[in-house]
Every structure is written in structure tokens, then in C-alpha cells.
Design an enzyme around this catalytic site. Structure first.
Site, PDB file in Angstrom:
ATOM      1  N   LYS A  64     -35.217 -65.081  55.103  1.00 55.87           N
ATOM      2  CA  LYS A  64     -36.025 -63.932  54.986  1.00 55.87           C
ATOM      3  C   LYS A  64     -35.780 -62.830  56.060  1.00 55.87           C
ATOM      4  O   LYS A  64     -35.675 -63.056  57.231  1.00 55.87           O
ATOM      5  CB  LYS A  64     -37.599 -64.248  55.429  1.00 55.87           C
ATOM      6  CG  LYS A  64     -38.581 -63.197  54.969  1.00 55.87           C
ATOM      7  CD  LYS A  64     -39.846 -63.328  55.076  1.00 55.87           C
ATOM      8  CE  LYS A  64     -40.854 -61.945  54.721  1.00 55.87           C
ATOM      9  NZ  LYS A  64     -40.605 -61.201  53.532  1.00 55.87           N
ATOM     10  N   HIS A 114     -41.883 -68.248  57.593  1.00 58.99           N
ATOM     11  CA  HIS A 114     -41.109 -68.060  56.364  1.00 58.99           C
ATOM     12  C   HIS A 114     -39.692 -68.839  56.291  1.00 58.99           C
ATOM     13  O   HIS A 114     -39.323 -69.267  57.380  1.00 58.99           O
ATOM     14  CB  HIS A 114     -40.929 -66.490  55.961  1.00 58.99           C
ATOM     15  CG  HIS A 114     -41.994 -65.877  55.460  1.00 58.99           C
ATOM     16  ND1 HIS A 114     -43.371 -65.448  56.199  1.00 58.99           N
ATOM     17  CD2 HIS A 114     -42.582 -65.771  54.276  1.00 58.99           C
ATOM     18  CE1 HIS A 114     -44.050 -64.944  55.622  1.00 58.99           C
ATOM     19  NE2 HIS A 114     -43.819 -64.996  54.317  1.00 58.99           N
TER      20      HIS A 114
END
Length: 225
Positions: free
Chosen positions: A137, A133
């Protein structure tokens, strides 16, 4: 429908855009405008059909406590707060509100969950999960990776499943489930090319939630959308 979106980040802003495209009226509050859930009062929520949360784990818990205590209906796409899940579900039920939560609102990821459950029933394989990600995040492993792990563990009690997490650039999300046997290797892969799939799933979930009371995980109901 009148929807209140909490969070003006990339996903929250796109949720608001998709909701408007689908004909809904939308109000949006960012973290500053709703500090400590202070904007979530009875007058504010009185005419809202659904509240959608895409904030942070800490803010999501504050927002759920405020909204569900007033019997509101909430879709929560924020992850990283699941140690409070039982409390939030109980609050929703006790107050006659509704809670729809999920580690991922993409319909494609929901199909990945279904396929992983089927793959996990194969005997003689060991499993591992990797996820990638964007660097901002907060939670690692991702909620989606933890759901994949849970699905495999439900099929293979006692299985030891390693999750590898990477945070790179502005990556929207890549999840790979690998099953290793003595004679072959099987991989299931889902890569998000943008955030629109998450946003569309969340808005469709909000449409489904309207008029209901109770608590559901998104993977329980996604095939009803």
C-alpha cells in the site's frame, strides 16, 4: 450497464468480477494498456455508463482529467490524490460528468465512520487511530484513517489526534479508533477479512451513479444504496 474498470490489481480485478456477477458488462484496462490515460478517448468512453478507477494516485488523477473532461461518470476508489480533489470536483460539475469518490467503499467502514462521529461527541476523551495494511500500500496514513481523523476533528475542534500506520504482509485493512477517558477506554474496530466488501460497495456506488451529474463522497450516499 457497461462498466470500464481501470486497474487489474487485486481490488480492480475483484471489482470487475463483482460487476459481472451483478449482471453488468465489463471492460478492464491495466496501467500498461492505459498509460498516461491514453486509452480514455471519446470513442472509448462513448458507450460506457460508468468508469471505476482502482489504480495509483498519479494514474487516477490522469484518468479523472481525461474522463471527466468528456463528461463521463467515475467511481474512484484509489486514494492518495486528494490534494487535487477540488479541481476534479469542479471539472466534473463543469463538464456535466459525475464523480463518486471515497477513502473506503466498504459499507462496514461507512458504519465505522458513523459510529466514530457519535463517539467523538463525548466530552472528556482523547482520541488516537491505528491502521494496518499490506506492505505494497503506497499511501500512509491510509485514506480511511485520515477520514476518521477528519470526523473526530469536526466534532472536537483543535483536537490533536495521532495516527499510527503499520504495513505488514498482505493485510487487507485494520482500523482502530481509541477514545481514552479518565475512567475508561472505548475502542471501535473494523477489520477487513478480504477485499470483496470494497468491491461490492464500489459496484453498488457505480449503479447509483448511473444517470447522475455532480460530485459526492461515498459516505454521503452509502445509505441510499
Amino acid at each position: 450497464m457497461l462498466m470500464l474498470v481501470l486497474g487489474k490489481g487485486k481490488t480492480g480485478s475483484l471489482v470487475a468480477q463483482v460487476a459481472r456477477e451483478r449482471g453488468h458488462s465489463v471492460r478492464v484496462l491495466d496501467l500498461r494498456e492505459n498509460a498516461g490515460a491514453g486509452a480514455l478517448t471519446a470513442p472509448t468512453l462513448a458507450h460506457m455508463d460508468v468508469v471505476l478507477d482502482f489504480t495509483t494516485p498519479e494514474s487516477a488523477v490522469e484518468n479523472m482529467r481525461a474522463c471527466l473532461a468528456l463528461g463521463a461518470r467515475m467511481v474512484v476508489g484509489t486514494t492518495g490524490w486528494y490534494d487535487k480533489l477540488n479541481d476534479m470536483k469542479a471539472l466534473a460539475i463543469r463538464r456535466g460528468g459525475a464523480l463518486l469518490y471515497g477513502t473506503n467503499f466498504s459499507l462496514g467502514v461507512q458504519k465505522l465512520f458513523t459510529l466514530t462521529a457519535e463517539l467523538a461527541r463525548l466530552p472528556g476523551y482523547s482520541f488516537e487511530i491505528s491502521e494496518t495494511h499490506h506492505i505494497s500500500k503506497i499511501d500512509a496514513p491510509s485514506g480511511t484513517a485520515l477520514t476518521l481523523k477528519q470526523i473526530i476533528e469536526e466534532a472536537q475542534a483543535g483536537a490533536k489526534i495521532e495516527i499510527t500506520s503499520r504495513r505488514e504482509g498482505d493485510h487487507t485493512g485494520l482500523h482502530v479508533v481509541t477514545a481514552r477517558g479518565t475512567s475508561d477506554v472505548i475502542e471501535l474496530k473494523h477489520e477487513s477479512l478480504d477485499r470483496r466488501g470494497f468491491a461490492e460497495g464500489a459496484v453498488r456506488g457505480a449503479e447509483w451513479l448511473c444517470g447522475k451529474s455532480g460530485a459526492w463522497e461515498f459516505r454521503e450516499i452509502f445509505d441510499k444504496l
